[in-house]
Design an enzyme around this catalytic site. Sequence first.
Site, short mmCIF file in Angstrom:
data_model
loop_
_atom_site.label_atom_id
_atom_site.label_comp_id
_atom_site.label_asym_id
_atom_site.label_seq_id
_atom_site.Cartn_x
_atom_site.Cartn_y
_atom_site.Cartn_z
N ASN A 61 -97.65 -71.52 17.89
CA ASN A 61 -97.87 -72.93 18.19
C ASN A 61 -96.70 -73.77 17.71
O ASN A 61 -96.07 -73.48 16.69
CB ASN A 61 -99.21 -73.44 17.62
CG ASN A 61 -99.41 -73.18 16.16
OD1 ASN A 61 -98.90 -72.22 15.60
ND2 ASN A 61 -100.18 -74.03 15.50
N GLU A 63 -95.87 -77.67 17.00
CA GLU A 63 -96.46 -79.00 16.86
C GLU A 63 -95.41 -80.09 16.99
O GLU A 63 -94.20 -79.83 17.05
CB GLU A 63 -97.22 -79.09 15.53
CG GLU A 63 -98.40 -78.12 15.52
CD GLU A 63 -99.30 -78.24 14.31
OE1 GLU A 63 -98.92 -78.92 13.33
OE2 GLU A 63 -100.39 -77.65 14.35
N ASN A 64 -95.90 -81.33 17.03
CA ASN A 64 -95.02 -82.47 17.23
C ASN A 64 -95.59 -83.68 16.48
O ASN A 64 -96.82 -83.82 16.39
CB ASN A 64 -94.93 -82.77 18.74
CG ASN A 64 -93.79 -83.69 19.07
OD1 ASN A 64 -93.84 -84.89 18.84
ND2 ASN A 64 -92.74 -83.12 19.59
N ALA A 65 -94.70 -84.55 15.98
CA ALA A 65 -95.16 -85.76 15.30
C ALA A 65 -96.03 -86.61 16.21
O ALA A 65 -96.96 -87.29 15.76
CB ALA A 65 -93.96 -86.57 14.83
N TYR A 67 -98.74 -85.98 18.14
CA TYR A 67 -99.61 -84.79 18.14
C TYR A 67 -99.86 -84.15 19.50
O TYR A 67 -99.73 -82.94 19.64
CB TYR A 67 -100.95 -85.11 17.47
CG TYR A 67 -100.89 -85.37 15.98
CD1 TYR A 67 -99.68 -85.37 15.29
CD2 TYR A 67 -102.05 -85.65 15.27
CE1 TYR A 67 -99.63 -85.63 13.93
CE2 TYR A 67 -102.01 -85.90 13.90
CZ TYR A 67 -100.80 -85.89 13.24
OH TYR A 67 -100.76 -86.14 11.90
N CYS A 72 -100.14 -75.13 21.99
CA CYS A 72 -100.77 -73.97 21.36
C CYS A 72 -99.92 -72.72 21.58
O CYS A 72 -99.13 -72.63 22.53
CB CYS A 72 -102.13 -73.71 21.99
SG CYS A 72 -103.37 -74.96 21.66
N GLU A 74 -100.92 -69.79 22.57
CA GLU A 74 -101.27 -69.06 23.79
C GLU A 74 -100.46 -69.56 24.98
O GLU A 74 -99.91 -68.79 25.76
CB GLU A 74 -102.77 -69.24 24.11
CG GLU A 74 -103.71 -68.58 23.14
CD GLU A 74 -104.07 -69.47 21.95
OE1 GLU A 74 -103.25 -70.34 21.58
OE2 GLU A 74 -105.16 -69.28 21.39
N CYS A 111 -108.54 -72.55 22.53
CA CYS A 111 -109.11 -73.84 22.92
C CYS A 111 -109.38 -73.86 24.43
O CYS A 111 -108.91 -72.99 25.18
CB CYS A 111 -108.17 -74.99 22.53
SG CYS A 111 -106.75 -75.17 23.64
N CYS A 114 -106.29 -73.76 26.78
CA CYS A 114 -105.65 -72.44 26.88
C CYS A 114 -106.51 -71.47 27.69
O CYS A 114 -105.99 -70.64 28.44
CB CYS A 114 -105.39 -71.87 25.48
SG CYS A 114 -104.04 -72.72 24.65
N1 THU Z 1 -103.92 -73.76 18.10
C1 THU Z 1 -103.35 -72.72 18.78
O1 THU Z 1 -102.13 -72.58 18.84
N2 THU Z 1 -104.19 -71.85 19.38
C2 THU Z 1 -105.54 -71.87 19.28
O2 THU Z 1 -106.20 -70.98 19.83
C3 THU Z 1 -106.21 -72.95 18.55
C4 THU Z 1 -105.33 -74.00 18.00
C5 THU Z 1 -103.02 -74.67 17.38
C6 THU Z 1 -102.92 -76.06 17.91
C7 THU Z 1 -102.48 -76.80 16.68
O3 THU Z 1 -101.08 -76.66 16.53
C8 THU Z 1 -103.16 -76.07 15.54
O4 THU Z 1 -103.46 -74.79 16.05
C9 THU Z 1 -104.40 -76.74 15.02
O5 THU Z 1 -105.30 -77.02 16.03
#
Ligand code: THU
Length: 161
Positions: A61, A63-65, A67, A72, A74, A111, A114
Amino acid sequence: MKKFEIITSVLEYENEELPKSIRELVEKAKKETEKAYAPYSNFKVGVAVLLKNGEIILGSNQENAAYPSGLCAERTAIFYANSQYPNTPVDKIAIAAFTNNDFTNNPITPCGGCRQVLREVETRYEHPITVILYGKKKTYILNDVESLMPLNFVKDNLMNN
Ligand code: THU
């Protein structure tokens, strides 16, 4: 009116009893959590995607400031796989997550966004994707993505089928 039920089968494994090839894919997903960029959630997700040609694509995953601009693990992995190998079906995906200095006890489950993307890939290549969800206590295996998301929306729905 009638009622019908949709049954999802989940295979629950003790980690020690996982077949060797699955365990190897899980280990790659676990290792990949180290590359996650997750300064906001501190929830590091790693993915290993096995393609039908034997190639393994890894992702984490990011992330970014801002959000919602993050992605993710996946989708990071599957979009890369499809862009590099547009003619190769996806065979398996293994997912692991690391937080608070350890891997999650229970299997991590993707999620909704995904699941939708993975389901598109499954229908695109008309090939079921085995989904492997790792947890320290147990690992779940599902034989396809459709099991994760019944009544899903696919391209046939666009044709009014
Ligand atoms: N996240 C994933 O990369 N995959 C998942 O199956 C669930 C959540 C990430 C998104 C975010 O960066 C962090 O986990 C918290 O939600």
